[in-house]
Write a protein that holds these residues in place. Structure first.
Motif, PDB file in Angstrom:
ATOM      1  N   HIS A 295       0.840  -1.191   0.000  1.00  0.00           N
ATOM      2  CA  HIS A 295       0.000   0.000   0.000  1.00  0.00           C
ATOM      3  C   HIS A 295       0.877   1.244   0.000  1.00  0.00           C
ATOM      4  N   ALA A 296       0.302   2.344  -0.470  1.00  0.00           N
ATOM      5  CA  ALA A 296       1.054   3.596  -0.538  1.00  0.00           C
ATOM      6  C   ALA A 296       1.535   4.020   0.844  1.00  0.00           C
ATOM      7  N   GLU A 297       0.710   3.792   1.857  1.00  0.00           N
ATOM      8  CA  GLU A 297       1.101   4.156   3.223  1.00  0.00           C
ATOM      9  C   GLU A 297       2.351   3.396   3.670  1.00  0.00           C
ATOM     10  N   GLN A 298       2.480   2.138   3.226  1.00  0.00           N
ATOM     11  CA  GLN A 298       3.664   1.353   3.572  1.00  0.00           C
ATOM     12  C   GLN A 298       4.906   1.913   2.884  1.00  0.00           C
ATOM     13  N   ALA A 299       4.732   2.364   1.654  1.00  0.00           N
ATOM     14  CA  ALA A 299       5.865   2.947   0.927  1.00  0.00           C
ATOM     15  C   ALA A 299       6.321   4.238   1.601  1.00  0.00           C
ATOM     16  N   VAL A 300       5.384   5.049   2.069  1.00  0.00           N
ATOM     17  CA  VAL A 300       5.741   6.283   2.770  1.00  0.00           C
ATOM     18  C   VAL A 300       6.482   5.956   4.063  1.00  0.00           C
ATOM     19  N   ALA A 301       6.001   4.975   4.799  1.00  0.00           N
ATOM     20  CA  ALA A 301       6.668   4.572   6.038  1.00  0.00           C
ATOM     21  C   ALA A 301       8.087   4.087   5.763  1.00  0.00           C
ATOM     22  N   ASP A 302       8.268   3.354   4.666  1.00  0.00           N
ATOM     23  CA  ASP A 302       9.595   2.861   4.299  1.00  0.00           C
ATOM     24  C   ASP A 302      10.534   4.022   3.976  1.00  0.00           C
ATOM     25  N   LEU A 303      10.025   5.024   3.268  1.00  0.00           N
ATOM     26  CA  LEU A 303      10.838   6.193   2.948  1.00  0.00           C
ATOM     27  C   LEU A 303      11.278   6.920   4.212  1.00  0.00           C
ATOM     28  N   LEU A 304      10.366   7.066   5.171  1.00  0.00           N
ATOM     29  CA  LEU A 304      10.696   7.761   6.414  1.00  0.00           C
ATOM     30  C   LEU A 304      11.699   6.966   7.242  1.00  0.00           C
ATOM     31  N   ASN A 305      11.554   5.645   7.236  1.00  0.00           N
ATOM     32  CA  ASN A 305      12.474   4.802   8.011  1.00  0.00           C
ATOM     33  C   ASN A 305      13.893   4.841   7.462  1.00  0.00           C
ATOM     34  N   ARG A 306      14.015   5.042   6.161  1.00  0.00           N
ATOM     35  CA  ARG A 306      15.343   5.047   5.533  1.00  0.00           C
ATOM     36  C   ARG A 306      16.030   6.403   5.616  1.00  0.00           C
ATOM     37  N   ALA A 307      15.261   7.452   5.834  1.00  0.00           N
ATOM     38  CA  ALA A 307      15.839   8.799   5.840  1.00  0.00           C
ATOM     39  C   ALA A 307      16.492   9.111   7.177  1.00  0.00           C
ATOM     40  N   GLU A 308      17.565   9.885   7.120  1.00  0.00           N
ATOM     41  CA  GLU A 308      18.265  10.299   8.337  1.00  0.00           C
ATOM     42  C   GLU A 308      17.529  11.481   8.954  1.00  0.00           C
ATOM     43  N   VAL A 309      17.094  11.315  10.195  1.00  0.00           N
ATOM     44  CA  VAL A 309      16.311  12.347  10.874  1.00  0.00           C
ATOM     45  C   VAL A 309      17.254  13.358  11.523  1.00  0.00           C
ATOM     46  N   PRO A 310      17.058  14.655  11.269  1.00  0.00           N
ATOM     47  CA  PRO A 310      17.915  15.664  11.912  1.00  0.00           C
ATOM     48  C   PRO A 310      17.660  15.732  13.407  1.00  0.00           C
ATOM     49  N   LEU A 311      18.714  15.983  14.159  1.00  0.00           N
ATOM     50  CA  LEU A 311      18.611  16.078  15.616  1.00  0.00           C
ATOM     51  C   LEU A 311      18.752  17.530  16.044  1.00  0.00           C
ATOM     52  N   PHE A 312      17.934  17.939  17.013  1.00  0.00           N
ATOM     53  CA  PHE A 312      17.991  19.297  17.535  1.00  0.00           C
ATOM     54  C   PHE A 312      18.313  19.230  19.024  1.00  0.00           C
ATOM     55  N   SER A 313      19.439  19.807  19.396  1.00  0.00           N
ATOM     56  CA  SER A 313      19.809  19.850  20.801  1.00  0.00           C
ATOM     57  C   SER A 313      19.343  21.157  21.458  1.00  0.00           C
ATOM     58  N   HIS A 314      18.827  22.088  20.619  1.00  0.00           N
ATOM     59  CA  HIS A 314      18.348  23.369  21.141  1.00  0.00           C
ATOM     60  C   HIS A 314      17.296  23.885  20.176  1.00  0.00           C
ATOM     61  N   VAL A 315      16.580  24.920  20.600  1.00  0.00           N
ATOM     62  CA  VAL A 315      15.557  25.533  19.770  1.00  0.00           C
ATOM     63  C   VAL A 315      16.233  26.234  18.602  1.00  0.00           C
ATOM     64  N   PRO A 316      15.765  26.033  17.346  1.00  0.00           N
ATOM     65  CA  PRO A 316      16.367  26.732  16.205  1.00  0.00           C
ATOM     66  C   PRO A 316      16.375  28.242  16.389  1.00  0.00           C
ATOM     67  N   ALA A 317      17.429  28.862  15.914  1.00  0.00           N
ATOM     68  CA  ALA A 317      17.568  30.313  16.071  1.00  0.00           C
ATOM     69  C   ALA A 317      16.484  31.037  15.293  1.00  0.00           C
ATOM     70  N   ALA A 318      16.033  32.148  15.859  1.00  0.00           N
ATOM     71  CA  ALA A 318      14.961  32.916  15.219  1.00  0.00           C
ATOM     72  C   ALA A 318      15.396  33.489  13.896  1.00  0.00           C
ATOM     73  N   GLY A 319      16.688  33.585  13.672  1.00  0.00           N
ATOM     74  CA  GLY A 319      17.161  34.155  12.420  1.00  0.00           C
ATOM     75  C   GLY A 319      17.266  33.174  11.297  1.00  0.00           C
ATOM     76  N   GLY A 320      16.804  31.931  11.481  1.00  0.00           N
ATOM     77  CA  GLY A 320      16.868  30.929  10.423  1.00  0.00           C
ATOM     78  C   GLY A 320      15.923  31.228   9.290  1.00  0.00           C
ATOM     79  N   THR A 321      15.976  30.403   8.262  1.00  0.00           N
ATOM     80  CA  THR A 321      15.135  30.614   7.104  1.00  0.00           C
ATOM     81  C   THR A 321      13.726  30.145   7.378  1.00  0.00           C
ATOM     82  N   ARG A 322      12.786  30.712   6.619  1.00  0.00           N
ATOM     83  CA  ARG A 322      11.374  30.367   6.779  1.00  0.00           C
ATOM     84  C   ARG A 322      10.879  29.688   5.507  1.00  0.00           C
TER      85      ARG A 322
END
Length: 322
Positions: A295-322
């Motif tokens: 199913h398409a939902e399974q393919a989406v889950a597979d894509l998310l499982n394979r992708a490297e998730v960014p880690l945040f150790s602090h709140v992003p700076a307010a001056g970042g991009t929008r």
């Protein structure tokens, strides 16, 4: 309206819809998030599970004008957009707007109409305007289309083209209620109907939609979104991956989810929370994958499982991009 007030209003909105729709808080929240992102919603499920009731309840809670279109095989495009009529009394032509000229439009059983009539909604969904007899008219703001459809295997339905599916921000499925939830539904059915009063007015929803656009999206989140989209275009089970418009829609939905949760910045959990609803209807499985039961939902889950998730150790700076 400050952000805390918006959060309180949104919680009250979800709570009021829950008084009518039993046991579907996640789906209600996703529908509200889609509206915050100015996105149209496609509710796909079997008949009788409350698709139309959910749409009508959401529209009633938000006030504003409401239009309903019952899609049938003999429906014409002018039945949707409106028609120019000659008035013999005045000797002039007069435009009579169709039901699409409203803040909230229910397109009931949208896949029961012929493709020609379905295409009448394309301009409205993408550009928030309609063109009739060479004259373009803007639709009221906010404009949100909430469509329902039955599964394609049911008789008398037409498949929505990919170009139109891509214009829906989210595709949601309600599913059957749990036994205890259905018992509660039966009990409520013996009580007087709940009077639905508006929680907010269209101007407030429009203001919130503008605020959502200012929610911070860190560059690491953007790279995460693009990495998943790029992987989908090379996925062995997919013949059609996530388009750039799909990536933009995904980011907008993540911003709306962060706003709904009371934050001014997006985190990976926001991205994951909306991924299935935003992406599953935008990809196309290869025939061999469909035959294998994927199913398409399974393919989406597979894509998310394979992708490297960014880690945040602090709140992003307010001056970042929008």
């Amino acid at each position: 309206m400050i952000h805390e007030q918006a959060r309180e209003i949104l919680e009250r909105l979800v709570g009021r819809v829950e008084r009518v729709i039993v046991g579907k808080r996640t789906e209600i929240e996703l529908a509200v998030v889609s509206m915050l992102s100015s996105g149209h919603i496609l509710l796909e499920d079997v008949p009788g599970v409350g698709k139309t009731l959910l749409v009508r309840t959401l529209a009633a809670c938000m006030g504003g004008s409401f239009g309903r279109i019952q899609f049938t095989s003999d429906l014409l495009p002018t039945d949707v957009t409106g028609v120019t009529v000659y008035q013999p009394q005045t000797g002039q032509f007069e435009f009579r707007p169709g039901p699409v000229h409203a803040n909230f439009v229910l397109a009931d059983e949208i896949n029961r109409a012929a493709p020609r009539t379905q295409s009448a909604l394309l301009e409205a969904m993408e550009e928030r305007r309609v063109t009739v007899d060479g004259i373009t008219r803007a639709l009221p703001q906010p404009f949100l289309l909430l469509a329902t459809q039955n599964p394609l295997e049911y008789e008398g339905t037409y498949r929505l083209p990919e170009a139109q599916l891509d214009r829906f921000l989210m595709r949601l499925t309600l599913g059957y209620p749990m036994p205890e939830q259905e018992i509660e539904m039966l009990s409520r059915g013996q009580e007087p109907a709940v009077e639905i009063k508006p929680v907010l007015v269209p101007e407030e929803m429009r203001y919130m939609q503008l605020q959502v656009r200012s929610v911070l999206v860190d560059d690491r989140i953007k790279k995460y979104l693009v990495s998943v989209a790029d992987a989908s275009r090379r996925h062995r089970q997919l013949s059609l991956g996530i388009s750039p418009r799909g990536t933009l829609a995904w980011m907008g939905a993540a911003q709306a989810m962060a706003y709904y949760k009371g934050r001014t910045y997006v985190i990976p959990d926001d991205v994951k929370a909306v991924a299935e609803s935003v992406l599953a209807h935008r990809i196309v499985l290869k025939s061999e994958a469909v035959l294998s039961g994927v199913h398409a939902e399974q393919a989406v889950a597979d894509l998310l499982n394979r992708a490297e998730v960014p880690l945040f150790s602090h709140v992003p700076a307010a001056g970042g991009t929008r």
